[in-house]
Design a protein around this motif. Sequence first.
Motif, PDB file in Angstrom:
ATOM      1  N   LEU A 134       0.815  -1.211   0.000  1.00 21.19           N
ATOM      2  CA  LEU A 134       0.000   0.000   0.000  1.00 21.19           C
ATOM      3  C   LEU A 134       0.849   1.262   0.000  1.00 21.19           C
ATOM      4  O   LEU A 134       0.472   2.274  -0.605  1.00 21.19           O
ATOM      5  CB  LEU A 134      -0.913   0.017   1.233  1.00 21.19           C
ATOM      6  N   THR A 135       1.972   1.217   0.682  1.00 19.13           N
ATOM      7  CA  THR A 135       2.801   2.419   0.798  1.00 19.13           C
ATOM      8  C   THR A 135       4.264   2.214   0.424  1.00 19.13           C
ATOM      9  O   THR A 135       4.996   3.190   0.270  1.00 19.13           O
ATOM     10  CB  THR A 135       2.754   2.954   2.243  1.00 19.13           C
ATOM     11  N   SER A 141       0.636   1.945  -9.678  1.00 18.68           N
ATOM     12  CA  SER A 141      -0.383   0.958 -10.052  1.00 18.68           C
ATOM     13  C   SER A 141      -0.423  -0.202  -9.073  1.00 18.68           C
ATOM     14  O   SER A 141      -1.490  -0.748  -8.771  1.00 18.68           O
ATOM     15  CB  SER A 141      -0.122   0.432 -11.467  1.00 18.68           C
ATOM     16  N   ARG A 142       0.734  -0.593  -8.538  1.00 18.10           N
ATOM     17  CA  ARG A 142       0.775  -1.696  -7.572  1.00 18.10           C
ATOM     18  C   ARG A 142       0.151  -1.271  -6.244  1.00 18.10           C
ATOM     19  O   ARG A 142      -0.508  -2.066  -5.576  1.00 18.10           O
ATOM     20  CB  ARG A 142       2.211  -2.169  -7.348  1.00 18.10           C
ATOM     21  N   VAL A 167      -4.245   8.527   1.268  1.00 17.15           N
ATOM     22  CA  VAL A 167      -3.542   9.766   0.902  1.00 17.15           C
ATOM     23  C   VAL A 167      -2.145   9.655   1.488  1.00 17.15           C
ATOM     24  O   VAL A 167      -1.998   9.458   2.689  1.00 17.15           O
ATOM     25  CB  VAL A 167      -4.227  11.020   1.464  1.00 17.15           C
ATOM     26  N   ILE A 168      -1.141   9.746   0.644  1.00 14.81           N
ATOM     27  CA  ILE A 168       0.235   9.667   1.121  1.00 14.81           C
ATOM     28  C   ILE A 168       1.052  10.804   0.531  1.00 14.81           C
ATOM     29  O   ILE A 168       0.695  11.375  -0.508  1.00 14.81           O
ATOM     30  CB  ILE A 168       0.908   8.322   0.746  1.00 14.81           C
ATOM     31  N   ILE A 200       8.026   7.135  -1.324  1.00 12.86           N
ATOM     32  CA  ILE A 200       6.969   7.370  -0.361  1.00 12.86           C
ATOM     33  C   ILE A 200       7.584   7.778   0.967  1.00 12.86           C
ATOM     34  O   ILE A 200       8.503   7.147   1.458  1.00 12.86           O
ATOM     35  CB  ILE A 200       6.130   6.103  -0.177  1.00 12.86           C
ATOM     36  N   THR A 201       7.078   8.860   1.540  1.00  6.71           N
ATOM     37  CA  THR A 201       7.514   9.272   2.862  1.00  6.71           C
ATOM     38  C   THR A 201       6.303   9.322   3.780  1.00  6.71           C
ATOM     39  O   THR A 201       5.182   9.127   3.354  1.00  6.71           O
ATOM     40  CB  THR A 201       8.186  10.655   2.815  1.00  6.71           C
TER      41      THR A 201
END
Length: 272
Positions: A134-135, A141-142, A167-168, A200-201
């Motif tokens: 998820l993150t 797309s994954r 939301v990331i 991603i952070t």
Amino acid sequence: SKGLVRYKGKWMTPQDREKKRDSSLRNQTRDRINAIFKKMARAKPFEQEKLIQELLKIKNPHAAPVIVRYVVYPHDHVREAATQVLGALKDTSVIPALANLSLEDDSGMVRRQAALAMKAIGKVVALNRLIPHLTRNRQRSRRYRAAQALGEIGDPRVIPHLIEAHVIKIRIVSGLNPFQRPGQMAAENTNKVAGQNSVITRFTGEKVVKTSISKGLTAGAKSNVQEEFEENAAALEALKRLTGKNFDYSKPKWRTWWSTHEHEVLRNARKK
């Protein structure tokens, strides 16, 4: 007197007899499954369901390791049939293959069937496979497909993970590999295009803060880095499906709701 038993004209220990019986069953199962899938590859749509029913009749433990090989078969309908049968067999050893299928297959129907198969086999193992994507997955797309699969599985224990993932904050790195070493120079790797890759952070708030490290990709200079929010529509749909609520992309509202309803939701899920 020696405790030996006769099997196919030979004397042997009961343990050796069971090994030979098991080996024979394994070979028979493999040959039968391969023959069915060979027919399925060239079968017409109305014939496929009959072949699936034949596969579902094979209940011995040697079936799943053979069938799982067909989840990478070129034909979509063959992969979909394989995942359907694997769900019915409930063999947890195929969860990793099904999880990969739900993330990577080009067919939406196959991805959905893989998620449903994981739901039928056992939720916990599947959740542990999918939640990190998820993150942490590099590809948007994954991340989207991981949320879709978790929504299909429908386990409320994933709600807090979906809240954090819908939301990331991401970093868009211009010019450098987004997974570069800290301080790596643009001249070392300038073959990436701005906006195509993201790191991603941790989500830190509602306000978008964009930070530019430098203003160009001149030799020896660091790349431009911008931070912005990414919305995951599949994660939001999964949240709405699991909770019956809709707080849109407001993470604080989702967090507040979950903090007051977590025990109730999980308790009701255990009763079901």
